[in-house]
Write a protein that holds these residues in place. Structure first.
Motif, short mmCIF file in Angstrom:
data_model
loop_
_atom_site.label_atom_id
_atom_site.label_comp_id
_atom_site.label_asym_id
_atom_site.label_seq_id
_atom_site.Cartn_x
_atom_site.Cartn_y
_atom_site.Cartn_z
N THR A 165 0.82 -1.22 0.00
CA THR A 165 0.00 0.00 0.00
C THR A 165 0.85 1.27 0.00
N LEU A 181 0.96 4.10 -3.08
CA LEU A 181 0.71 5.53 -2.93
C LEU A 181 1.98 6.34 -3.19
N GLN A 229 2.97 6.75 -6.87
CA GLN A 229 2.14 7.70 -7.63
C GLN A 229 2.57 9.14 -7.41
N VAL A 230 2.90 9.47 -6.16
CA VAL A 230 3.35 10.83 -5.86
C VAL A 230 4.71 11.05 -6.52
N TYR A 248 4.37 -5.50 -5.29
CA TYR A 248 4.07 -4.18 -5.84
C TYR A 248 4.79 -3.97 -7.18
N PHE A 254 -8.68 5.58 -8.11
CA PHE A 254 -7.94 4.35 -7.78
C PHE A 254 -7.21 3.78 -8.99
N SER A 294 -0.22 11.56 -14.43
CA SER A 294 -0.32 10.58 -13.35
C SER A 294 0.07 9.18 -13.76
N THR A 319 -5.70 10.68 -9.47
CA THR A 319 -5.68 11.49 -8.25
C THR A 319 -4.72 12.67 -8.30
#
Ligand SMILES: [Zn+2]
Ligand SMILES: [Zn+2]
Length: 273
Positions: free
Chosen positions: A96, A100, A103-104, A172, A202, A221, A226
């Protein structure tokens, strides 16, 4: 890290890492092309590929895999990444946080690559205006090195906050590579329920990143919309184009727009095609 891997010599470890990434690449490229063939009525762009595009993309994949295998082997063999005892909770948390964090990281890497000074390193990826499953990993050497901050430096740094799960990280990376490759196929397999503003927080529909390649700016992205939504780089008309494609009306021009299209403000310092 599993003992079986820890005990390997450097060449054997490199062999395992190579097998991991090459197998994922070959399987997902095959899956992506199979999807294109299986769903001809869901083609995104009815625009021919550029001459020599697939050969160019193949070279890019070899560069990307070379850099990835060398970097990941170095990270694992050096023992610098701290791995803790395996548990379901640690595995899920590792997956998880990587999901996240990547992506950032990727959003800012991608925005940076569109700045005039760095653009020359990103042009390789944009040679693919209509994408194929081979477009995903078709990048220049410098861009591939940039990706390694996400694949290796990010988990390395996170592992000093709390030890990671080896299997959570491997899982991942497998998810990242698979989604990236299949998501570049020139086909839209997603059902309308996946194409809402809520669902794309998502995961993106395939039309979404296809528009980045067609339009050059916007939609920076990775995986989900997001970050674009937070930073104002999302096009308003993509749901209309998704609707056309999902009704079997492939887009016939890279310039195709929906009625709600509005140009995005070019970020400061960004270079043009
Ligand atoms: Zn780009
Ligand atoms: Zn792309």
């Amino acid at each position: 890290m599993p003992e079986a891997l820890r005990d390997l010599s450097w060449p054997a470890l490199a062999g395992v890492v190579l097998a991991f990434f090459v197998t994922l690449t070959v399987a997902n490229v095959a899956l992506g092309f199979a999807l294109e063939r299986a769903m001809p009525k869901r083609k995104i762009f009815a625009v021919p590929l550029a001459e020599g595009q697939l050969g160019h993309e193949l070279v890019g994949n070899v560069v990307f895999l070379g850099v990835t295998v060398a970097t990941v082997t170095g990270a694992l063999g050096s023992g610098l990444i701290r791995f803790g005892e395996e548990s379901f909770a640690r595995g899920a948390a590792t997956f998880t946080v990587m999901l996240l964090g990547f992506q950032v990281f990727y959003y800012f890497l991608h925005r940076a690559m569109h700045v005039r000074a760095l653009l020359r390193f990103h042009r390789w990826h944009h040679e693919s205006q209509v994408t194929t499953p081979l477009s995903a990993q078709s990048v220049s050497f410098v861009e591939a090195c940039g990706w390694m901050f996400g694949y290796v430096a990010l988990p390395l740094a996170l592992s000093y906050v709390a030890p990671l799960s080896f299997w959570g990280l491997a899982g991942y990376l497998a998810f990242n590579v698979s989604g990236n490759i299949v998501g570049h196929a020139n086909v839209e397999p997603n059902a309308p329920a996946a194409a809402t503003r809520g669902a794309t927080l998502f995961a993106n529909v395939f039309v979404y990143h296809a528009l980045h390649h067609a339009r050059w700016t916007g939609h920076y992205s990775f995986q989900a919309a997001t970050m674009d939504r937070l930073f104002g780089t999302e096009y308003r008309d993509w749901p209309e184009l998704y609707a056309r494609v999902s009704q079997g009306k492939a887009l016939t021009s890279l310039q195709e727009r929906g009625d709600s299209y509005a140009p995005l403000k070019a970020p400061a310092g960004s270079g043009s095609r």
